[in-house]
Design a protein around this motif. Sequence first.
Motif, PDB file in Angstrom:
ATOM      1  N   THR A   1      -4.617  -5.245   5.299  1.00 56.06           N
ATOM      2  CA  THR A   1      -5.836  -4.987   4.523  1.00 56.06           C
ATOM      3  C   THR A   1      -6.868  -4.356   5.451  1.00 56.06           C
ATOM      4  OG1 THR A   1      -5.433  -6.871   3.057  1.00 56.06           O
ATOM      5  CG2 THR A   1      -7.678  -6.012   3.145  1.00 56.06           C
ATOM      6  N   ILE A   2      -7.432  -3.236   5.025  1.00 53.45           N
ATOM      7  CA  ILE A   2      -8.426  -2.522   5.836  1.00 53.45           C
ATOM      8  C   ILE A   2      -9.763  -2.604   5.104  1.00 53.45           C
ATOM      9  CG2 ILE A   2      -8.901  -0.433   7.135  1.00 53.45           C
ATOM     10  CD1 ILE A   2      -6.108  -1.558   7.659  1.00 53.45           C
ATOM     11  N   LEU A   3     -10.799  -3.113   5.767  1.00 50.82           N
ATOM     12  CA  LEU A   3     -12.097  -3.319   5.128  1.00 50.82           C
ATOM     13  C   LEU A   3     -12.894  -2.016   5.022  1.00 50.82           C
ATOM     14  CD1 LEU A   3     -13.296  -6.823   6.301  1.00 50.82           C
ATOM     15  CD2 LEU A   3     -11.736  -6.175   4.470  1.00 50.82           C
TER      16      LEU A   3
ATOM     17  N   PRO B   1       4.386  -0.779   2.758  1.00 50.82           N
ATOM     18  CA  PRO B   1       4.336  -1.409   1.436  1.00 50.82           C
ATOM     19  C   PRO B   1       3.196  -2.416   1.300  1.00 50.82           C
ATOM     20  CG  PRO B   1       6.578  -1.438   2.319  1.00 50.82           C
ATOM     21  CD  PRO B   1       5.684  -0.996   3.429  1.00 50.82           C
ATOM     22  N   ARG B   2       2.573  -2.402   0.139  1.00 47.47           N
ATOM     23  CA  ARG B   2       1.539  -3.370  -0.264  1.00 47.47           C
ATOM     24  C   ARG B   2       0.308  -3.340   0.630  1.00 47.47           C
ATOM     25  NH1 ARG B   2       6.368  -5.331  -0.606  1.00 47.47           N
ATOM     26  NH2 ARG B   2       6.200  -6.386   1.408  1.00 47.47           N
ATOM     27  N   VAL B   3       0.054  -2.235   1.266  1.00 41.63           N
ATOM     28  CA  VAL B   3      -1.196  -2.076   2.028  1.00 41.63           C
ATOM     29  C   VAL B   3      -2.357  -1.913   1.056  1.00 41.63           C
ATOM     30  CG1 VAL B   3      -2.476  -0.471   3.513  1.00 41.63           C
ATOM     31  CG2 VAL B   3      -0.145  -1.178   4.117  1.00 41.63           C
ATOM     32  N   THR B   4      -3.491  -2.537   1.398  1.00 43.30           N
ATOM     33  CA  THR B   4      -4.694  -2.427   0.580  1.00 43.30           C
ATOM     34  C   THR B   4      -5.837  -1.880   1.422  1.00 43.30           C
ATOM     35  OG1 THR B   4      -4.054  -4.283  -0.831  1.00 43.30           O
ATOM     36  CG2 THR B   4      -6.380  -3.689  -0.815  1.00 43.30           C
ATOM     37  N   LEU B   5      -6.350  -0.716   1.008  1.00 44.63           N
ATOM     38  CA  LEU B   5      -7.602  -0.218   1.576  1.00 44.63           C
ATOM     39  C   LEU B   5      -8.734  -0.649   0.646  1.00 44.63           C
ATOM     40  CD1 LEU B   5      -6.595   3.448   2.541  1.00 44.63           C
ATOM     41  CD2 LEU B   5      -6.059   1.295   3.707  1.00 44.63           C
ATOM     42  N   THR B   6      -9.929  -0.848   1.189  1.00 46.92           N
ATOM     43  CA  THR B   6     -11.067  -1.277   0.372  1.00 46.92           C
ATOM     44  C   THR B   6     -12.258  -0.355   0.625  1.00 46.92           C
ATOM     45  OG1 THR B   6     -11.877  -2.838   2.041  1.00 46.92           O
ATOM     46  CG2 THR B   6     -10.283  -3.676   0.444  1.00 46.92           C
ATOM     47  N   ASN B   7     -13.245  -0.424  -0.273  1.00 45.16           N
ATOM     48  CA  ASN B   7     -14.408   0.466  -0.105  1.00 45.16           C
ATOM     49  C   ASN B   7     -15.731  -0.144  -0.541  1.00 45.16           C
ATOM     50  OD1 ASN B   7     -14.201   0.479  -2.871  1.00 45.16           O
ATOM     51  ND2 ASN B   7     -13.803   2.660  -3.089  1.00 45.16           N
TER      52      ASN B   7
ATOM     53  N   VAL C   1      -8.051  -5.742   9.068  1.00 50.46           N
ATOM     54  CA  VAL C   1      -8.805  -4.917  10.018  1.00 50.46           C
ATOM     55  C   VAL C   1     -10.262  -4.886   9.579  1.00 50.46           C
ATOM     56  CG1 VAL C   1      -8.981  -2.679  11.148  1.00 50.46           C
ATOM     57  CG2 VAL C   1      -6.754  -3.544  10.433  1.00 50.46           C
ATOM     58  N   THR C   2     -11.142  -5.414  10.422  1.00 52.12           N
ATOM     59  CA  THR C   2     -12.557  -5.552  10.077  1.00 52.12           C
ATOM     60  C   THR C   2     -13.465  -4.586  10.826  1.00 52.12           C
ATOM     61  OG1 THR C   2     -12.875  -7.261  11.773  1.00 52.12           O
ATOM     62  CG2 THR C   2     -12.213  -7.999   9.578  1.00 52.12           C
TER      63      THR C   2
ATOM     64  N   CYS D   1       0.914   0.072  -2.985  1.00 54.47           N
ATOM     65  CA  CYS D   1      -0.294   0.237  -2.186  1.00 54.47           C
ATOM     66  C   CYS D   1      -1.498   0.516  -3.085  1.00 54.47           C
ATOM     67  CB  CYS D   1      -0.139   1.392  -1.197  1.00 54.47           C
ATOM     68  SG  CYS D   1       1.141   1.110   0.037  1.00 54.47           S
ATOM     69  N   PHE D   2      -2.697   0.201  -2.581  1.00 60.23           N
ATOM     70  CA  PHE D   2      -3.937   0.523  -3.280  1.00 60.23           C
ATOM     71  C   PHE D   2      -4.809   1.358  -2.359  1.00 60.23           C
ATOM     72  CE2 PHE D   2      -8.380  -0.442  -4.512  1.00 60.23           C
ATOM     73  CZ  PHE D   2      -8.345   0.158  -5.764  1.00 60.23           C
ATOM     74  N   ILE D   3      -5.107   2.585  -2.821  1.00 58.05           N
ATOM     75  CA  ILE D   3      -5.920   3.527  -2.056  1.00 58.05           C
ATOM     76  C   ILE D   3      -7.151   3.840  -2.907  1.00 58.05           C
ATOM     77  CG2 ILE D   3      -5.944   5.710  -0.803  1.00 58.05           C
ATOM     78  CD1 ILE D   3      -3.707   3.806   0.112  1.00 58.05           C
TER      79      ILE D   3
END
Length: 220
Positions: free
Chosen positions: A156-158, A121-127, A175-176, A105-107
Amino acid sequence: MSTVISPLSVVADGVTLGDGSVVEEFCVIGRSGPTDEKTVIGDGATLRTHTVLYAGNTIGPRFATGHHALVRESNTIGENVSIGSLSVVEHHVTLGDRVRIHSQCFIPEFSVIEEDAWIGPRVTLTNAPFPRCPSVSTCMKGVHIERGAKIGANATILPGVRIGAGAIIGSGTVVTRDVAPGAVVVGNPGRQTKTTDELTCPAGLDHRPYPPVESIGASA
């Protein structure tokens, strides 16, 4: 309880490691970086091989990492939190009690994940709304995941999106926009299809898969 630190690991000066903790081989704990703040890790931690944890973190009891986990500086992490193998948690992140972050995952920085949330697994949050924008550092906005929400694998969470308490995000969803508490959201872009109250057991058992939103964490 005794604390066990492998002679093949490095635990820096300024690290407070709680009783009964285990640091396996090839870990670097309290790595120097942008801050010289002390690192405090509560009792009963398990830091598995090749974990790298920067200085300046405050972490509650029973913290656990998988192999090759990376945790940057200046984070606040609650009790009984786990971060899976090959996952990256950047700086200035808040993780509540009993948060589960699975592998790869990327936090990113400024993320907030409240108690009892589950990150697959492999969830990506963005900022960053516009990566490489000259003013990107002033407009970053972290994702906020409320208590008990569950994020399925490869979602993927925007930037700046808020996921409501007890919501479920399906695997592979992008998720937008904000998600209401208790919503079930799937697809690209993510759309609400139902609520968690409407979910039934796929094995045919006579029970609800998830408790009401208001009861999440009540028995912890």
